[in-house]
Design a protein around this motif. Structure first.
Motif, PDB file in Angstrom:
ATOM      1  N   TYR A 135       0.645  -1.075   0.024  1.00  0.00           N
ATOM      2  CA  TYR A 135       0.085   0.072   0.203  1.00  0.00           C
ATOM      3  C   TYR A 135       0.977   1.277  -0.079  1.00  0.00           C
ATOM      4  O   TYR A 135       0.454   2.451  -0.565  1.00  0.00           O
ATOM      5  N   PHE A 141      -2.061   2.088  -5.199  1.00  0.00           N
ATOM      6  CA  PHE A 141      -2.739   2.544  -3.814  1.00  0.00           C
ATOM      7  C   PHE A 141      -2.556   3.672  -3.209  1.00  0.00           C
ATOM      8  O   PHE A 141      -2.735   4.023  -2.027  1.00  0.00           O
ATOM      9  N   LYS A 201      -5.394   5.643  -1.552  1.00  0.00           N
ATOM     10  CA  LYS A 201      -6.118   4.860  -0.642  1.00  0.00           C
ATOM     11  C   LYS A 201      -5.227   4.748   0.642  1.00  0.00           C
ATOM     12  O   LYS A 201      -6.080   4.512   1.639  1.00  0.00           O
ATOM     13  N   SER A 226      -7.000   3.670   4.581  1.00  0.00           N
ATOM     14  CA  SER A 226      -7.462   2.138   4.519  1.00  0.00           C
ATOM     15  C   SER A 226      -7.101   1.513   5.863  1.00  0.00           C
ATOM     16  O   SER A 226      -6.060   1.887   6.525  1.00  0.00           O
ATOM     17  N   GLY A 241      -6.624  -4.706  -0.097  1.00  0.00           N
ATOM     18  CA  GLY A 241      -5.697  -4.962   1.090  1.00  0.00           C
ATOM     19  C   GLY A 241      -5.958  -6.176   1.426  1.00  0.00           C
ATOM     20  O   GLY A 241      -5.003  -7.007   2.027  1.00  0.00           O
TER      21      GLY A 241
END
Length: 308
Positions: free
Chosen positions: A128, A134, A137, A141, A197
């Protein structure tokens, strides 16, 4: 053994050497607590408070936030919100966990679950923070669920006993290596989807399970640090008091004591010590269950059926 499944769950913390049921019980208890909290706080107009409390135990993808909440690397793997989420996780954990526990023992099962959860969580955080997909995000997250630990146990079981068969409804007998492969492929295919994820964590747990068994077959137990921490807390919170009684005895009594000790040792020769069981479990990991002698199989069976 004593009782059935629900007996084990109700008495999970009354007995030693039943890590599988302890893990299931903790997951169920956490789920019930969150469910009750969610219902009452939502009805009371405090849903934001509920979300704030839960996020305190979910694992964040953001590194700065993770550094302020390091406990989430462990707490996230015992939390569920969705009913079907926890049902499927615990079913797979139970089915494959029984197999792992039979061949590797209670402590190595717990090692796999914890290490799988940690490996899955770390892979989730790393990707991530470095993958462009990602980048927008990462800050918002959060992750929860036992799936990474469950994947570790599923893949470990398939690596250890690949040709063992499970009978699936409408399908029939299927070798667990094919179940594990399908399980991993699904996670890989969905690793760029809405639950990216979680799927990445699944892959991290699966990789750990495979690598753990390979190393165990070489005589290397990656779970020793986890086991040491577990033993520390087990001893810390043990309710059994240890009282040492000393008294004086003469030379003749000392001889009797020596003779008595020898007699007890010989009489109890059929009982297995933890060291013997660990040696047998290591032999299973290295050479397989079928290579055990009849005496070793008997000792393993007797030990697994004793009430401790």
């Amino acid at each position: 053994m004593y009782g059935g499944f629900w007996y084990h769950i109700r008495h999970a913390f009354d007995h030693k050497d039943n890590g599988l049921y302890k893990i299931i019980a903790i997951n169920l208890l956490a789920f019930l607590v969150l469910m009750v909290m969610r219902v009452f706080l939502t009805i009371g107009g405090a849903e934001d408070l509920y979300r704030s409390i839960v996020s305190y135990f979910m694992m964040p993808a953001s590194l700065p936030r993770l550094l302020t909440q390091p406990w989430t690397l462990l707490s996230y793997m015992f939390l569920h919100e969705g009913f079907f989420h926890i049902i499927f996780n615990l079913l797979f954990l139970y089915w494959f966990g029984l197999l792992v526990q039979e061949y590797l023992g209670n402590r190595k099962l717990v090692n796999l679950y914890i290490l799988g959860g940690i490996a899955g969580g770390l892979l989730y955080v790393v990707l991530y923070n470095i993958a462009p997909y990602f980048s927008d995000k990462v800050d918002g997250s959060l992750m929860l669920g036992a799936s990474a630990g469950v994947y570790a146990i599923v893949v470990a079981a398939a690596t250890l006993r690949p040709d063992t068969q499970f009978h699936l409804i409408l399908i029939g007998p299927v070798k667990i290596k094919y179940i594990a492969i399908f399980y991993v492929l699904i996670a890989f295919a969905n690793s760029a989807g809405s639950n990216a994820g979680g799927e990445l964590a699944h892959l991290g747990g699966a990789a750990l399970g495979y690598f753990y068994i390979l190393q165990l077959q070489k005589g290397i137990d990656l779970g020793k640090p986890v086991q040491s921490v577990g033993l520390f807390f087990e001893n810390l919170f043990s309710q059994k008091s240890k009282v040492k009684v000393t008294y004086r005895r003469g030379p003749e009594s000392a001889k009797n004591k020596s003779s008595s000790s020898s007699t007890v040792s010989n009489t109890g020769g059929g009982k297995s010590t933890q060291e013997e069981i660990d040696r047998i479990l290591d032999k299973i990991a290295e050479k397989g269950y079928d290579n055990l002698s009849k005496e070793e199989k008997r000792k393993l069976f007797d030990f697994s059926n004793k009430d401790v």
